[in-house]
Design a protein around this motif. Structure first.
Motif, mmCIF file in Angstrom:
data_model
loop_
_atom_site.group_PDB
_atom_site.id
_atom_site.type_symbol
_atom_site.label_atom_id
_atom_site.label_comp_id
_atom_site.label_asym_id
_atom_site.label_seq_id
_atom_site.Cartn_x
_atom_site.Cartn_y
_atom_site.Cartn_z
ATOM 1 N N ALA A 176 8.502 11.691 -5.449
ATOM 2 C CA ALA A 176 8.500 10.278 -5.917
ATOM 3 C C ALA A 176 8.223 9.179 -4.554
ATOM 4 O O ALA A 176 7.622 8.355 -4.842
ATOM 5 N N ASP A 177 8.821 9.400 -3.627
ATOM 6 C CA ASP A 177 8.641 8.505 -2.397
ATOM 7 C C ASP A 177 7.203 8.709 -1.908
ATOM 8 O O ASP A 177 6.882 7.578 -1.536
ATOM 9 N N TRP A 178 6.625 9.745 -1.932
ATOM 10 C CA TRP A 178 5.245 9.948 -1.528
ATOM 11 C C TRP A 178 4.533 9.106 -2.358
ATOM 12 O O TRP A 178 3.377 8.338 -1.876
ATOM 13 N N LEU A 179 4.763 9.089 -3.842
ATOM 14 C CA LEU A 179 3.529 8.324 -4.504
ATOM 15 C C LEU A 179 3.866 6.989 -4.663
ATOM 16 O O LEU A 179 3.003 6.212 -4.411
ATOM 17 N N ARG A 180 5.109 6.450 -4.435
ATOM 18 C CA ARG A 180 5.448 5.242 -4.204
ATOM 19 C C ARG A 180 4.894 4.393 -3.005
ATOM 20 O O ARG A 180 4.541 3.524 -3.010
ATOM 21 N N THR A 181 5.013 5.234 -1.749
ATOM 22 C CA THR A 181 4.655 4.572 -0.496
ATOM 23 C C THR A 181 3.163 4.608 -0.617
ATOM 24 O O THR A 181 2.368 3.800 -0.325
ATOM 25 N N GLY A 182 2.561 5.765 -0.960
ATOM 26 C CA GLY A 182 1.120 5.846 -1.193
ATOM 27 C C GLY A 182 0.545 4.715 -1.872
ATOM 28 O O GLY A 182 -0.368 3.947 -1.684
ATOM 29 N N GLY A 183 1.125 4.323 -3.174
ATOM 30 C CA GLY A 183 0.640 3.524 -4.081
ATOM 31 C C GLY A 183 0.971 2.057 -3.632
ATOM 32 O O GLY A 183 0.045 1.254 -3.705
ATOM 33 N N GLN A 184 2.133 1.779 -2.658
ATOM 34 C CA GLN A 184 1.992 0.528 -2.000
ATOM 35 C C GLN A 184 1.101 0.246 -1.213
ATOM 36 O O GLN A 184 0.350 -1.053 -1.117
ATOM 37 N N TYR A 185 0.783 1.255 -0.206
ATOM 38 C CA TYR A 185 -0.176 0.912 0.832
ATOM 39 C C TYR A 185 -1.638 0.796 0.163
ATOM 40 O O TYR A 185 -2.443 0.206 0.759
ATOM 41 N N GLN A 186 -1.848 1.667 -0.735
ATOM 42 C CA GLN A 186 -3.316 1.820 -1.466
ATOM 43 C C GLN A 186 -3.576 0.510 -2.105
ATOM 44 O O GLN A 186 -4.522 -0.239 -1.991
ATOM 45 N N LEU A 239 -11.232 0.343 -8.318
ATOM 46 C CA LEU A 239 -10.754 1.739 -8.454
ATOM 47 C C LEU A 239 -9.468 2.094 -7.720
ATOM 48 O O LEU A 239 -8.502 2.862 -8.313
ATOM 49 N N SER A 240 -9.482 1.772 -6.635
ATOM 50 C CA SER A 240 -8.365 1.803 -5.466
ATOM 51 C C SER A 240 -7.041 1.336 -6.235
ATOM 52 O O SER A 240 -6.282 1.799 -6.149
ATOM 53 N N GLY A 241 -7.361 0.179 -6.515
ATOM 54 C CA GLY A 241 -6.164 -0.489 -7.085
ATOM 55 C C GLY A 241 -5.698 0.008 -8.263
ATOM 56 O O GLY A 241 -4.410 0.150 -8.269
ATOM 57 N N ALA A 242 -6.593 0.611 -9.216
ATOM 58 C CA ALA A 242 -6.120 1.241 -10.390
ATOM 59 C C ALA A 242 -5.298 2.408 -10.056
ATOM 60 O O ALA A 242 -4.290 2.869 -10.593
ATOM 61 N N ILE A 243 -5.927 3.033 -9.058
ATOM 62 C CA ILE A 243 -5.186 4.533 -8.846
ATOM 63 C C ILE A 243 -3.913 4.334 -8.197
ATOM 64 O O ILE A 243 -2.934 4.988 -8.561
ATOM 65 N N ALA A 244 -3.767 3.207 -7.425
ATOM 66 C CA ALA A 244 -2.375 2.746 -6.718
ATOM 67 C C ALA A 244 -1.308 2.365 -7.671
ATOM 68 O O ALA A 244 -0.170 2.985 -7.644
ATOM 69 N N VAL A 245 -1.932 1.826 -8.858
ATOM 70 C CA VAL A 245 -0.807 1.246 -9.876
ATOM 71 C C VAL A 245 -0.355 2.552 -10.772
ATOM 72 O O VAL A 245 0.951 2.726 -10.970
ATOM 73 N N ALA A 246 -1.464 3.564 -10.872
ATOM 74 C CA ALA A 246 -0.971 4.713 -11.624
ATOM 75 C C ALA A 246 0.238 5.710 -10.845
ATOM 76 O O ALA A 246 0.797 6.190 -11.239
ATOM 77 N N ALA A 278 -1.900 -2.586 -1.612
ATOM 78 C CA ALA A 278 -2.017 -3.479 -0.643
ATOM 79 C C ALA A 278 -3.480 -3.684 0.018
ATOM 80 O O ALA A 278 -4.249 -4.763 0.447
ATOM 81 N N HIS A 279 -4.190 -2.488 0.301
ATOM 82 C CA HIS A 279 -5.152 -2.354 0.890
ATOM 83 C C HIS A 279 -6.469 -2.547 0.155
ATOM 84 O O HIS A 279 -7.467 -3.017 0.293
ATOM 85 N N ALA A 280 -6.506 -2.150 -1.024
ATOM 86 C CA ALA A 280 -7.341 -2.569 -2.159
ATOM 87 C C ALA A 280 -7.525 -4.122 -2.317
ATOM 88 O O ALA A 280 -8.614 -4.591 -2.165
ATOM 89 N N LEU A 281 -6.385 -4.986 -2.306
ATOM 90 C CA LEU A 281 -6.410 -6.190 -2.214
ATOM 91 C C LEU A 281 -6.975 -6.933 -0.863
ATOM 92 O O LEU A 281 -8.111 -7.620 -1.115
ATOM 93 N N ALA A 282 -6.581 -6.211 0.221
ATOM 94 C CA ALA A 282 -7.274 -6.694 1.381
ATOM 95 C C ALA A 282 -8.894 -6.484 1.349
ATOM 96 O O ALA A 282 -9.429 -7.158 2.107
ATOM 97 N N ALA A 283 -9.136 -5.338 0.820
ATOM 98 C CA ALA A 283 -10.349 -4.909 1.030
ATOM 99 C C ALA A 283 -11.347 -6.072 -0.034
ATOM 100 O O ALA A 283 -12.524 -6.653 0.545
ATOM 101 N N LEU A 284 -10.682 -6.617 -1.159
ATOM 102 C CA LEU A 284 -11.499 -7.471 -1.893
ATOM 103 C C LEU A 284 -11.474 -8.982 -1.117
ATOM 104 O O LEU A 284 -12.553 -9.562 -1.251
ATOM 105 N N ILE A 285 -10.449 -9.154 -0.193
ATOM 106 C CA ILE A 285 -10.637 -10.413 0.405
ATOM 107 C C ILE A 285 -11.473 -10.166 1.810
ATOM 108 O O ILE A 285 -12.354 -11.101 2.022
#
Length: 109
Positions: free
Chosen positions: A29-39, A8-15, A41-48
């Motif tokens: 726009a900057d806040w949304l892009r930054t938040g999306g990038q971090y979220q 779900l975190s990954g989906a929210i990040a992409v949106a 990356a860390h959704a993937l890190a959580a899966l790993i």
């Protein structure tokens, strides 16, 4: 359950990233892009981390990303900028997740 939250975190990040790239302007726009990038990356890190049996790190990644990115998203949507004072707490949780993962790897050999 952590897999559900990570996905779900990954989906929210992409949106959020897409909205930041195509539907918002300026600082929002900057806040949304930054938040999306971090979220994302860390959704993937959580899966790993789950696959490496470091569930504590996975929870820190998901929770930290939610706090870090969530406060940025809320500010982008017009909520008060004092929320930016909470954002670094999410960042600290993300750092703690990486340290937990490193410790788990060290202990596991």
């Amino acid at each position: 359950m952590i897999l559900v939250w990570a996905a779900l975190s990954g989906a929210i990040a992409v949106a959020a990233g897409a909205f930041g790239a195509h539907g918002a302007e300026g600082k929002a726009a900057d806040w949304l892009r930054t938040g999306g990038q971090y979220q994302l990356a860390h959704a993937l890190a959580a899966l790993i981390a789950v696959q490496l049996r470091a569930s504590g790190a996975a929870w820190l990644f998901v929770g930290g990303a939610a706090l870090f990115a969530g406060t940025l998203y809320l500010m982008a949507l017009g909520l008060p900028r004092w929320l930016g004072a909470i954002t670094p707490i999410g960042g600290a949780l993300l750092i703690a997740g990486w340290l937990w993962l490193a410790w788990s790897a060290w202990r596991g050999g």
